[in-house]
Scaffold this motif. Structure first.
Motif, PDB file in Angstrom:
ATOM      1  N   MET A 221       0.850  -1.184   0.000  1.00  0.00           N
ATOM      2  CA  MET A 221       0.000   0.000   0.000  1.00  0.00           C
ATOM      3  C   MET A 221       0.891   1.240   0.000  1.00  0.00           C
ATOM      4  N   HIS A 222       1.205   1.746  -1.183  1.00  0.00           N
ATOM      5  CA  HIS A 222       2.070   2.910  -1.275  1.00  0.00           C
ATOM      6  C   HIS A 222       1.342   4.213  -0.964  1.00  0.00           C
ATOM      7  N   GLU A 223       0.041   4.164  -0.768  1.00  0.00           N
ATOM      8  CA  GLU A 223      -0.712   5.375  -0.443  1.00  0.00           C
ATOM      9  C   GLU A 223      -0.263   5.958   0.891  1.00  0.00           C
ATOM     10  N   LEU A 224       0.177   5.094   1.825  1.00  0.00           N
ATOM     11  CA  LEU A 224       0.668   5.607   3.108  1.00  0.00           C
ATOM     12  C   LEU A 224       1.927   6.443   2.892  1.00  0.00           C
ATOM     13  N   SER A 225       2.855   5.968   2.086  1.00  0.00           N
ATOM     14  CA  SER A 225       4.071   6.752   1.836  1.00  0.00           C
ATOM     15  C   SER A 225       3.736   8.047   1.091  1.00  0.00           C
ATOM     16  N   ILE A 226       2.740   8.006   0.225  1.00  0.00           N
ATOM     17  CA  ILE A 226       2.309   9.227  -0.461  1.00  0.00           C
ATOM     18  C   ILE A 226       1.707  10.209   0.537  1.00  0.00           C
ATOM     19  N   ALA A 227       0.857   9.720   1.422  1.00  0.00           N
ATOM     20  CA  ALA A 227       0.252  10.570   2.449  1.00  0.00           C
ATOM     21  C   ALA A 227       1.331  11.180   3.340  1.00  0.00           C
ATOM     22  N   LEU A 228       2.328  10.393   3.708  1.00  0.00           N
ATOM     23  CA  LEU A 228       3.416  10.903   4.550  1.00  0.00           C
ATOM     24  C   LEU A 228       4.244  11.944   3.800  1.00  0.00           C
ATOM     25  N   GLY A 229       4.409  11.759   2.508  1.00  0.00           N
ATOM     26  CA  GLY A 229       5.089  12.764   1.693  1.00  0.00           C
ATOM     27  C   GLY A 229       4.319  14.072   1.647  1.00  0.00           C
ATOM     28  N   ILE A 230       3.000  13.981   1.564  1.00  0.00           N
ATOM     29  CA  ILE A 230       2.151  15.171   1.573  1.00  0.00           C
ATOM     30  C   ILE A 230       2.269  15.887   2.913  1.00  0.00           C
ATOM     31  N   VAL A 231       2.293  15.110   3.999  1.00  0.00           N
ATOM     32  CA  VAL A 231       2.474  15.689   5.337  1.00  0.00           C
ATOM     33  C   VAL A 231       3.804  16.436   5.396  1.00  0.00           C
ATOM     34  N   ASP A 232       4.847  15.831   4.864  1.00  0.00           N
ATOM     35  CA  ASP A 232       6.174  16.458   4.871  1.00  0.00           C
ATOM     36  C   ASP A 232       6.154  17.788   4.127  1.00  0.00           C
ATOM     37  N   ILE A 233       5.533  17.810   2.961  1.00  0.00           N
ATOM     38  CA  ILE A 233       5.418  19.056   2.186  1.00  0.00           C
ATOM     39  C   ILE A 233       4.655  20.107   2.992  1.00  0.00           C
ATOM     40  N   ALA A 234       3.535  19.713   3.595  1.00  0.00           N
ATOM     41  CA  ALA A 234       2.708  20.654   4.361  1.00  0.00           C
ATOM     42  C   ALA A 234       3.472  21.209   5.559  1.00  0.00           C
TER      43      ALA A 234
ATOM     44  N   TRP B  53      -5.162   8.228   5.500  1.00  0.00           N
ATOM     45  CA  TRP B  53      -5.026   9.652   5.793  1.00  0.00           C
ATOM     46  C   TRP B  53      -5.076   9.979   7.298  1.00  0.00           C
ATOM     47  N   PRO B  54      -6.077   9.503   8.047  1.00  0.00           N
ATOM     48  CA  PRO B  54      -6.124   9.856   9.476  1.00  0.00           C
ATOM     49  C   PRO B  54      -4.861   9.432  10.246  1.00  0.00           C
ATOM     50  N   SER B  55      -4.314   8.287   9.938  1.00  0.00           N
ATOM     51  CA  SER B  55      -3.096   7.831  10.612  1.00  0.00           C
ATOM     52  C   SER B  55      -1.894   8.678  10.209  1.00  0.00           C
ATOM     53  N   ALA B  56      -1.821   9.031   8.938  1.00  0.00           N
ATOM     54  CA  ALA B  56      -0.677   9.789   8.430  1.00  0.00           C
ATOM     55  C   ALA B  56      -0.636  11.212   8.990  1.00  0.00           C
ATOM     56  N   VAL B  57      -1.794  11.823   9.191  1.00  0.00           N
ATOM     57  CA  VAL B  57      -1.826  13.231   9.614  1.00  0.00           C
ATOM     58  C   VAL B  57      -1.926  13.420  11.124  1.00  0.00           C
ATOM     59  N   LYS B  58      -2.075  12.338  11.868  1.00  0.00           N
ATOM     60  CA  LYS B  58      -2.212  12.438  13.320  1.00  0.00           C
ATOM     61  C   LYS B  58      -0.975  13.125  13.910  1.00  0.00           C
ATOM     62  N   ASN B  59      -1.216  14.115  14.771  1.00  0.00           N
ATOM     63  CA  ASN B  59      -0.165  14.891  15.451  1.00  0.00           C
ATOM     64  C   ASN B  59       0.725  15.668  14.476  1.00  0.00           C
ATOM     65  N   THR B  60       0.159  16.102  13.352  1.00  0.00           N
ATOM     66  CA  THR B  60       0.892  16.922  12.385  1.00  0.00           C
ATOM     67  C   THR B  60       0.105  18.199  12.130  1.00  0.00           C
ATOM     68  N   VAL B  61       0.667  19.078  11.303  1.00  0.00           N
ATOM     69  CA  VAL B  61      -0.021  20.326  10.962  1.00  0.00           C
ATOM     70  C   VAL B  61      -1.296  20.073  10.168  1.00  0.00           C
ATOM     71  N   LEU B  62      -1.444  18.870   9.632  1.00  0.00           N
ATOM     72  CA  LEU B  62      -2.629  18.531   8.838  1.00  0.00           C
ATOM     73  C   LEU B  62      -3.727  17.825   9.642  1.00  0.00           C
ATOM     74  N   GLU B  63      -3.504  17.614  10.933  1.00  0.00           N
ATOM     75  CA  GLU B  63      -4.437  16.799  11.717  1.00  0.00           C
ATOM     76  C   GLU B  63      -5.884  17.276  11.620  1.00  0.00           C
ATOM     77  N   ASN B  64      -6.110  18.570  11.656  1.00  0.00           N
ATOM     78  CA  ASN B  64      -7.488  19.085  11.616  1.00  0.00           C
ATOM     79  C   ASN B  64      -7.828  19.771  10.299  1.00  0.00           C
ATOM     80  N   ALA B  65      -6.983  19.585   9.311  1.00  0.00           N
ATOM     81  CA  ALA B  65      -7.195  20.244   8.016  1.00  0.00           C
ATOM     82  C   ALA B  65      -8.291  19.552   7.215  1.00  0.00           C
ATOM     83  N   VAL B  66      -8.987  20.351   6.453  1.00  0.00           N
ATOM     84  CA  VAL B  66      -9.939  19.824   5.476  1.00  0.00           C
ATOM     85  C   VAL B  66      -9.121  19.439   4.249  1.00  0.00           C
TER      86      VAL B  66
END
Length: 113
Positions: free
Chosen positions: A1-14, A48-61
């Motif tokens: 499931m490479h979507e997790l690594s993609i989500a984590l990459g998005i978190v890194d960019i954000a 997505w919820p796991s990837a953004v937990k405790n990040t700047v994206l946690e409550n983002a739409v």
């Protein structure tokens, strides 16, 4: 499931962009993802919820703009919608084509505060 690594990459960019803007959180993230990018949208939503937990994206739409695949036939120059990378031209049945759009995977915008 490479979507997790993609989500984590998005978190890194954000996180990098939020830090550059000297802000603390993201209110809205807008993504552009093409139908030919190899992303399973349901899988991305699942991780997505796991990837953004405790990040700047946690409550983002999260807003995802889906870009429909499109190609131009190399033989007859017909421009056509492409649902699968291996689809042939509907006009002449040629498999020779150039992808015009649909492979996008990018962070289009962030609203930070």
């Amino acid at each position: 499931m490479h979507e997790l690594s993609i989500a984590l990459g998005i978190v890194d960019i954000a996180e990098k962009e939020t830090k550059k803007a000297k802000k603390h959180k993201v209110d809205l993230i807008e993504l552009e993802i093409g139908t030919l990018a190899g992303i399973e949208f349901d899988s991305l939503d699942f991780v997505w919820p796991s990837a953004v937990k405790n990040t700047v994206l946690e409550n983002a739409v999260k807003k995802v703009n889906i870009i429909q695949g499109e190609a131009k036939c190399g033989d007859c120059n017909t421009i056509f919608k492409l649902n699968n990378i291996y689809d042939s031209c509907p006009n002449c049945n040629s498999f020779l084509k150039g992808i015009i759009k649909g492979k996008e995977l990018l962070v289009k915008s962030l609203e930070v505060s």
